[in-house]
Every structure is written in structure tokens, then in C-alpha cells.
Design a protein around this motif. Structure first.
Motif, mmCIF file in Angstrom:
data_model
loop_
_atom_site.group_PDB
_atom_site.id
_atom_site.type_symbol
_atom_site.label_atom_id
_atom_site.label_comp_id
_atom_site.label_asym_id
_atom_site.label_seq_id
_atom_site.Cartn_x
_atom_site.Cartn_y
_atom_site.Cartn_z
ATOM 1 N N VAL A 16 0.857 -1.187 0.000
ATOM 2 C CA VAL A 16 0.000 0.000 0.000
ATOM 3 C C VAL A 16 0.894 1.239 0.000
ATOM 4 C CG1 VAL A 16 -1.761 1.281 1.259
ATOM 5 C CG2 VAL A 16 -1.816 -1.218 1.239
ATOM 6 N N PRO A 17 0.731 2.098 -1.006
ATOM 7 C CA PRO A 17 1.526 3.330 -1.036
ATOM 8 C C PRO A 17 1.132 4.250 0.119
ATOM 9 C CG PRO A 17 0.365 2.964 -3.129
ATOM 10 C CD PRO A 17 -0.147 1.976 -2.152
ATOM 11 N N THR A 18 2.030 5.128 0.481
ATOM 12 C CA THR A 18 1.707 6.140 1.491
ATOM 13 C C THR A 18 0.742 7.147 0.877
ATOM 14 O OG1 THR A 18 3.495 7.635 0.862
ATOM 15 C CG2 THR A 18 4.027 5.912 2.499
ATOM 16 N N LEU A 19 0.083 7.917 1.729
ATOM 17 C CA LEU A 19 -0.809 8.963 1.226
ATOM 18 C C LEU A 19 -0.029 9.962 0.379
ATOM 19 C CD1 LEU A 19 -3.050 9.588 4.356
ATOM 20 C CD2 LEU A 19 -3.584 8.241 2.312
ATOM 21 N N GLU A 20 1.178 10.274 0.788
ATOM 22 C CA GLU A 20 2.017 11.191 0.011
ATOM 23 C C GLU A 20 2.279 10.629 -1.385
ATOM 24 O OE1 GLU A 20 6.587 12.230 0.391
ATOM 25 O OE2 GLU A 20 5.408 13.369 1.860
ATOM 26 N N GLU A 21 2.597 9.349 -1.477
ATOM 27 C CA GLU A 21 2.836 8.722 -2.782
ATOM 28 C C GLU A 21 1.577 8.733 -3.638
ATOM 29 O OE1 GLU A 21 6.344 5.521 -1.594
ATOM 30 O OE2 GLU A 21 4.250 4.989 -1.262
ATOM 31 N N LEU A 22 0.432 8.435 -3.039
ATOM 32 C CA LEU A 22 -0.823 8.457 -3.794
ATOM 33 C C LEU A 22 -1.106 9.858 -4.329
ATOM 34 C CD1 LEU A 22 -3.114 6.243 -1.545
ATOM 35 C CD2 LEU A 22 -2.194 5.650 -3.793
ATOM 36 N N ASN A 23 -0.934 10.852 -3.487
ATOM 37 C CA ASN A 23 -1.212 12.227 -3.910
ATOM 38 C C ASN A 23 -0.210 12.710 -4.965
ATOM 39 O OD1 ASN A 23 -3.558 12.643 -2.343
ATOM 40 N ND2 ASN A 23 -2.291 12.900 -0.532
ATOM 41 N N GLU A 24 1.041 12.332 -4.840
ATOM 42 C CA GLU A 24 2.048 12.717 -5.834
ATOM 43 C C GLU A 24 1.767 12.070 -7.192
ATOM 44 O OE1 GLU A 24 5.867 11.716 -4.211
ATOM 45 O OE2 GLU A 24 5.863 13.442 -2.845
ATOM 46 N N ARG A 25 1.218 10.871 -7.181
ATOM 47 C CA ARG A 25 0.941 10.138 -8.424
ATOM 48 C C ARG A 25 0.005 10.919 -9.345
ATOM 49 N NH1 ARG A 25 1.753 5.049 -9.974
ATOM 50 N NH2 ARG A 25 0.416 4.209 -11.590
ATOM 51 N N GLY A 26 -0.893 11.700 -8.760
ATOM 52 C CA GLY A 26 -1.856 12.450 -9.552
ATOM 53 C C GLY A 26 -1.378 13.796 -10.052
ATOM 54 N N GLU A 27 -0.223 14.256 -9.576
ATOM 55 C CA GLU A 27 0.280 15.560 -9.994
ATOM 56 C C GLU A 27 0.559 15.576 -11.490
ATOM 57 O OE1 GLU A 27 3.620 16.673 -7.545
ATOM 58 O OE2 GLU A 27 2.422 16.534 -5.709
ATOM 59 N N GLY A 28 0.071 16.611 -12.168
ATOM 60 C CA GLY A 28 0.254 16.723 -13.603
ATOM 61 C C GLY A 28 -0.786 15.966 -14.415
ATOM 62 N N PHE A 29 -1.723 15.323 -13.730
ATOM 63 C CA PHE A 29 -2.795 14.577 -14.369
ATOM 64 C C PHE A 29 -4.128 15.053 -13.806
ATOM 65 C CE2 PHE A 29 0.994 11.902 -14.384
ATOM 66 C CZ PHE A 29 1.112 11.632 -15.741
ATOM 67 N N LEU A 30 -5.227 14.485 -14.278
ATOM 68 C CA LEU A 30 -6.559 14.924 -13.851
ATOM 69 C C LEU A 30 -6.723 14.972 -12.328
ATOM 70 C CD1 LEU A 30 -9.404 15.851 -14.694
ATOM 71 C CD2 LEU A 30 -10.064 13.448 -14.649
ATOM 72 N N PRO A 31 -6.303 13.960 -11.574
ATOM 73 C CA PRO A 31 -6.489 14.052 -10.118
ATOM 74 C C PRO A 31 -5.821 15.293 -9.510
ATOM 75 C CG PRO A 31 -5.969 11.809 -10.737
ATOM 76 C CD PRO A 31 -5.765 12.662 -11.981
ATOM 77 N N GLY A 32 -4.632 15.613 -9.966
ATOM 78 C CA GLY A 32 -3.956 16.810 -9.472
ATOM 79 C C GLY A 32 -4.624 18.079 -9.953
ATOM 80 N N LEU A 33 -5.072 18.067 -11.190
ATOM 81 C CA LEU A 33 -5.727 19.239 -11.770
ATOM 82 C C LEU A 33 -6.986 19.621 -11.001
ATOM 83 C CD1 LEU A 33 -5.801 21.258 -14.182
ATOM 84 C CD2 LEU A 33 -7.241 19.579 -15.349
ATOM 85 N N ILE A 34 -7.789 18.636 -10.603
ATOM 86 C CA ILE A 34 -9.018 18.954 -9.874
ATOM 87 C C ILE A 34 -8.777 19.129 -8.375
ATOM 88 C CG2 ILE A 34 -10.487 17.853 -11.602
ATOM 89 C CD1 ILE A 34 -10.900 15.534 -9.593
#
Length: 139
Positions: free
Chosen positions: A4-22
Motif C-alpha cells: 500500500v503506497p503512502t498517502l504522500e505517494e498516492l497524492n504525488e501520483r496524480g500531480e500533472g494529471f486529472l487528479p492533481g488538476l481537480i
């Protein structure tokens, strides 16, 4: 099962993509259960002045998708959405909306996930279900 990735890893994964954009943020992750949140802002509204259904779906689908990745079986290379369904029961114009996604079925070839999206009052805004196809390398 993958670690299981850390919350930080999960949140970083979305940067530059739709999850980060929203502005999607994960707040909890364990195998089979993920929670996320999204701050409501005008850029996520439909022209009618309410949170766009696509914003709600992006929150739920991303949360389920990250959960799917965590539960991929040994040898799987990824996944693809087969079907998704969303019932919208309420909306929001301010605050933070939350999502809780739970696995219903985690098999070798498919996964099924359910999610509930709630507004800041705790009212259910949307019920969401998706079915994912588990992918394997060709060979």
C-alpha cells in the motif's frame, strides 16, 4: 497484492494529471478501502452553478482506480475500466466533498468497486460503481 503506497505517494501520483488538476487528495488507504476528498471551487462547477457531475465522477473513479491498483494480483500489468455507473442524489456549492471506496470483488480477471461521495454536511451526493478488467502482459 502490492504494498500500500503512502498517502504522500498516492497524492504525488496524480500531480500533472486529472487528479492533481481537480485537487483530489487521498486521506486514507488500506487494501480494499480508500478515502479521498476534493475542495469545491467554481472551476469544478457546471454552467448551472453547481458541482459538475463529471467532477464527482472523477473523484469516485480515481479513488476506485487507485484501490484497484493496490489489489492487482501477482503478474498483472494494470487495469482498464469496463463499466461505471453513477447515481447523483445531491450536490454541493462549497466546502469539501469526500469519497469512500470499497472493494466488492477482487478476482484474477476483474474487480468491482463501490464508492459513496458525500458533501460537507455528510449527505450522500452520489453512489458510484465500477468494474475493472485486470490486464496481463501478452506473451
Amino acid at each position: 497484492m502490492r504494498p500500500v503506497p503512502t498517502l504522500e505517494e498516492l497524492n504525488e501520483r496524480g500531480e500533472g494529471f486529472l487528479p492533481g488538476l481537480i485537487g483530489l487528495r487521498f486521506t486514507h488507504a488500506e487494501p480494499g478501502l480508500l478515502r479521498s476528498e476534493l475542495t469545491v471551487r467554481p472551476e469544478l462547477f457546471a454552467p448551472n452553478g453547481f458541482l459538475h457531475a463529471a467532477s464527482v465522477i472523477a473523484l469516485a473513479d480515481t479513488t476506485c482506480g487507485y484501490g484497484t491498483r493496490i489489489l492487482l494480483p501477482e503478474g498483472a500489468s494494470g487495469f482498464a475500466t469496463i463499466e461505471l455507473k453513477s447515481n447523483h442524489l445531491d450536490t454541493s456549492r462549497q466546502g469539501v466533498v469526500t469519497c469512500e471506496a470499497r472493494v466488492v470483488h477482487a478476482g484474477r480477471t476483474t474487480q468491482v468497486w463501490d464508492a459513496e461521495v458525500r458533501n460537507e454536511k455528510g449527505d450522500v451526493m452520489a453512489l458510484f460503481r465500477c468494474t475493472q478488467a485486470v490486464l496481463y502482459p501478452k506473451g
